[in-house]
Design a protein around this motif. Structure first.
Motif, short mmCIF file in Angstrom:
data_model
loop_
_atom_site.label_atom_id
_atom_site.label_comp_id
_atom_site.label_asym_id
_atom_site.label_seq_id
_atom_site.Cartn_x
_atom_site.Cartn_y
_atom_site.Cartn_z
N PRO A 12 6.20 -4.90 5.50
CA PRO A 12 5.45 -5.80 6.48
C PRO A 12 6.00 -7.11 5.70
CG PRO A 12 3.59 -4.48 5.76
CD PRO A 12 5.08 -3.95 5.02
N ILE A 13 6.35 -8.44 6.53
CA ILE A 13 6.51 -9.53 6.01
C ILE A 13 5.27 -10.18 5.45
CG2 ILE A 13 8.91 -10.02 6.67
CD1 ILE A 13 7.62 -11.76 8.79
N TYR A 14 5.09 -10.70 4.22
CA TYR A 14 3.88 -11.21 3.58
C TYR A 14 3.50 -12.62 4.01
CZ TYR A 14 4.92 -6.75 1.21
OH TYR A 14 5.28 -5.63 0.86
N TYR A 15 2.08 -12.66 4.25
CA TYR A 15 1.59 -14.09 4.86
C TYR A 15 1.80 -15.04 3.29
CZ TYR A 15 -0.65 -12.78 9.01
OH TYR A 15 -0.89 -12.32 10.40
N HIS A 21 -0.30 -9.78 -4.47
CA HIS A 21 -1.31 -8.80 -5.23
C HIS A 21 -0.93 -7.48 -5.34
CE1 HIS A 21 -3.14 -7.96 -1.59
NE2 HIS A 21 -3.30 -8.93 -0.90
N GLY A 23 -1.86 -4.87 -3.59
CA GLY A 23 -1.54 -4.51 -1.91
C GLY A 23 -0.33 -4.90 -1.54
N HIS A 24 0.30 -5.84 -1.89
CA HIS A 24 1.65 -6.18 -1.75
C HIS A 24 2.51 -5.61 -2.32
CE1 HIS A 24 -0.49 -10.51 -0.91
NE2 HIS A 24 -0.04 -9.82 0.35
N ASP A 52 6.07 -14.33 6.04
CA ASP A 52 5.66 -14.56 7.36
C ASP A 52 4.92 -15.83 7.19
OD1 ASP A 52 4.49 -14.54 9.76
OD2 ASP A 52 3.09 -12.69 9.41
N TRP A 237 2.24 -13.31 15.65
CA TRP A 237 2.59 -11.63 15.60
C TRP A 237 3.66 -11.34 16.38
CZ3 TRP A 237 1.99 -7.94 12.26
CH2 TRP A 237 0.74 -7.92 11.34
N TYR A 244 12.02 -7.99 12.15
CA TYR A 244 12.78 -6.60 12.03
C TYR A 244 14.14 -6.69 12.84
CZ TYR A 244 7.87 -5.16 10.63
OH TYR A 244 6.82 -5.12 9.80
N GLY A 270 0.42 -1.45 6.29
CA GLY A 270 -0.94 -1.10 5.73
C GLY A 270 -1.72 -0.76 6.92
N ASP A 272 -4.36 -1.98 8.10
CA ASP A 272 -5.08 -2.88 8.75
C ASP A 272 -4.17 -3.55 10.18
OD1 ASP A 272 -3.48 -3.70 6.57
OD2 ASP A 272 -4.17 -5.60 6.93
N HIS A 299 0.12 2.95 5.40
CA HIS A 299 -0.68 3.46 4.19
C HIS A 299 -1.97 2.80 4.12
CE1 HIS A 299 -0.46 -0.39 2.22
NE2 HIS A 299 0.81 -0.54 2.67
N TRP A 301 -5.57 1.51 1.48
CA TRP A 301 -5.87 0.28 0.92
C TRP A 301 -6.39 0.50 -0.49
CZ3 TRP A 301 -7.41 -5.05 2.47
CH2 TRP A 301 -6.43 -5.72 3.26
N TRP A 302 -6.12 -0.11 -1.39
CA TRP A 302 -6.68 0.15 -2.83
C TRP A 302 -7.71 -0.81 -2.92
CZ3 TRP A 302 -4.71 3.27 -6.42
CH2 TRP A 302 -3.35 3.41 -6.11
#
Ligand code: ME8
Length: 522
Positions: A12-15, A21, A23-24, A52, A237, A244, A270, A272, A299, A301-302
């Motif tokens: 995913p592209i990260y906000y 962190h 998770g990323h 993102d 979104w 992509y 993720g 979510d 996937h 979540w941690w």
């Protein structure tokens, strides 16, 4: 671009409202392991990640930071780029949604969707007014029936995010007309959504009926202007998912990259953000007349030491801090080995140290160190040649040679934890073989047999090191250096060859150091 069958993989592209962190880092490392595996297996890989940068959430974070939105994005996007370097991510592209090429692609897909009719012969996009709930943190619209009320009667999104009531002119995407098309697609492509549990959730959500989706906002302007009506910016979104396509040259569908790599082979996300990738995205693509990606893998979540990770709880885990403490390979190995890909898991320092000192230092590190040291001291650093093989030698070599086929099957899922388990199974076999064959005794009693045993072990370690590259690239490279295997000659095709007796090996050095807790300050 190299030869080989194309394989297009994305994170995913990260906000950019967040700092990178755990998770990323996890999504990136998982994609990286798969991308590296496929490259080594001869595929022509395109691996995309990025940031993102539009929408209400980022606009607000920029305002809070006292910066113009683009200035804010420039700064935070850089932190994610640094995270990819830090985690040894081998991405081919890093996209930013504020790039001109992306604005063009987003407007292109809007026009393609608007230019086509829905399956019911209606306009895919129409102008209306949105009146409903919106969660800025999720950048998502929610129906009243989806919200959860807390003890004070305050409504929250299912994710726990705050929601606000929004009323504004908006363009809508006629998602409701795509329900049957989506269900037919899921039916015809049973592997489109993985794991299975996520697929079931999505199918039942879509079967429950779909509302049309608001796809533009008018109460702020940090986004891609809607073609023909710049008072509206595109819903973040719709813009974000289009990244992509941007990366392969869209809207130029004749571009070589587009023709080679679209549809994508796998979007790793993720859990979510499954609805966006498995419902909205295929509907947008079908409406635009474009092909749908082959697979979306969600996937888990941690949590951190048993708790949800958050800045306010003070348990926010920065990749930088982990890498400084444990080393990049150890962090990568832990993340991929500790839990089945697709399940949730807990990140605890005890578990990390357990894996480092157990799997890495004691098992693999020790195997390599003792075998290579024996070749140095018993054979003058020259790889001995094998004599006649005994059953034990044949068995160990056969299990090493079977690794490629086995890990290929596991990586096709992808089940990183099982691929690693499979590799480490052979590490265990090799360690037992050392103990059983006792080369330190053979040295005195049977030097021909000693040569066979050490050669068998070196050859097994070669297989292990080559297959470990996608997961622990730096340690694997060091080990391959110690086996005198040239860097250009380390892909899976070389597994079919064998080490050449007589090769001079450099002095061995440990590849997986033990982790020793720093002594507490006096
Ligand atoms: O969702 N454990 O970006 P994002 C595991 N911009 N994964 C986690 C996690 C955790 N504790 N926390 C976050 C977005 N993630 C959108 C994507 S794609 C077109 C747009 C994962 O920065 C999360 O599940 O909020 C997601 O896959 C990724 O980090 C990026 O999250």
């Amino acid at each position: 671009m190299t030869g080989g069958k194309p394989f297009y993989i994305t994170t995913p592209i990260y906000y950019v409202n967040d700092s990178p962190h755990l998770g990323h880092a996890y999504t990136s490392v998982a994609c990286d392991a798969l991308a590296r595996f496929m490259r080594l297996d001869g595929f022509n890989v395109l691996f995309l990640t990025g940031t993102d940068e539009h929408g209400q959430k980022v606009a607000k974070s920029a305002r809070d930071a006292g910066l113009a939105p683009l200035e804010f994005c420039d700064r935070v996007s850089q932190n994610f780029r640094a995270m990819t370097k830090l985690m040894d991510i081998s991405n081919d592209q890093f996209i930013r949604t504020t790039e001109e090429r992306h604005v063009k692609a987003s407007q292109g897909i809007w026009q393609a969707i608007a230019g086509n009719k829905s399956p019911k012969g209606r306009d895919n996009i129409y102008l209306g007014k949105y009146a409903g709930w919106y969660a800025v943190r999720d950048e998502a619209f929610y129906g009243e029936d989806e919200l959860i009320k807390d003890a004070n009667g305050t409504r929250h999104a299912p994710s726990g995010a705050e929601v606000e009531w929004v009323e504004e002119p908006s363009y809508f995407f006629r998602l409701s007309d795509w329900q049957d098309g989506l269900l037919a697609y899921y039916d015809a492509h049973p592997d489109f959504i993985a794991p299975k549990s996520r697929r079931n959730e999505v199918v039942s959500f879509v079967k429950g009926g779909l509302n049309d989706l608001s796809v533009s906002r008018t109460s702020f302007d940090w986004g891609v202007p809607v073609p023909g009506n710049p008072k509206h910016v595109m819903y973040v979104w719709l813009d974000a998912l289009t990244n992509y396509l941007t990366a392969v040259g869209y809207p130029d569908t004749k571009a070589a990259a587009y023709k080679t790599f679209w549809p994508a082979d796998i979007h790793v996300v993720g859990k979510d953000i499954v609805r966006f990738h498995c419902v909205y995205w295929p509907a947008f693509l079908m409406a635009a007349g474009l092909e749908v990606p082959k697979r979306v893998f969600a996937h888990g979540w941690w949590t951190v030491e048993g708790h949800k990770m958050s800045k306010s709880l003070g348990n926010f885990v920065a990749p930088q801090q982990l890498v400084e403490q444990y080393g990049v390979d150890a962090v990568r190995y832990f993340m991929l080995r500790e839990l089945p890909f697709g399940s949730d898991g807990d990140f605890s320092r005890r578990a990390v140290v357990g894996r480092i000192n157990g799997d890495l230092a004691n098992d693999f590190g020790n195997l390599a160190q003792r075998v290579l040291s024996m070749i140095q001291s018993y054979c003058g650093g020259k790889l001995p040649g094998p004599g006649a093989l005994k059953a034990a030698d044949e068995t160990l070599l056969a299990s090493a040679r079977a690794l490629l086929m086995k890990t290929r099957t596991e990586m096709a899922e992808p089940a990183f934890h099982r691929a690693l388990e499979t590799i480490w199974h052979v590490v265990g076999d090799a360690n037992r073989y050392v103990d059983e064959q006792a080369p330190w005794t053979l040295r005195k009693t049977d030097t021909a047999r000693l040569g066979t045993v050490l050669y068998t072990l070196a050859e097994t370690i070669r297989h292990l090191a080559i297959l470990a590259q996608p997961f622990v690239p730096q340690a694997a490279a060091k080990l391959l250096d110690q086996l005198s295997i040239p860097p250009g000659n380390r892909d899976f095709a070389v597994l079919a060859t064998a080490l050449i007796p007589g090769t001079v090996l450099p002095k061995p050095a440990g590849i997986f150091p033990r982790y020793v807790e720093a002594a507490a300050a006096p």
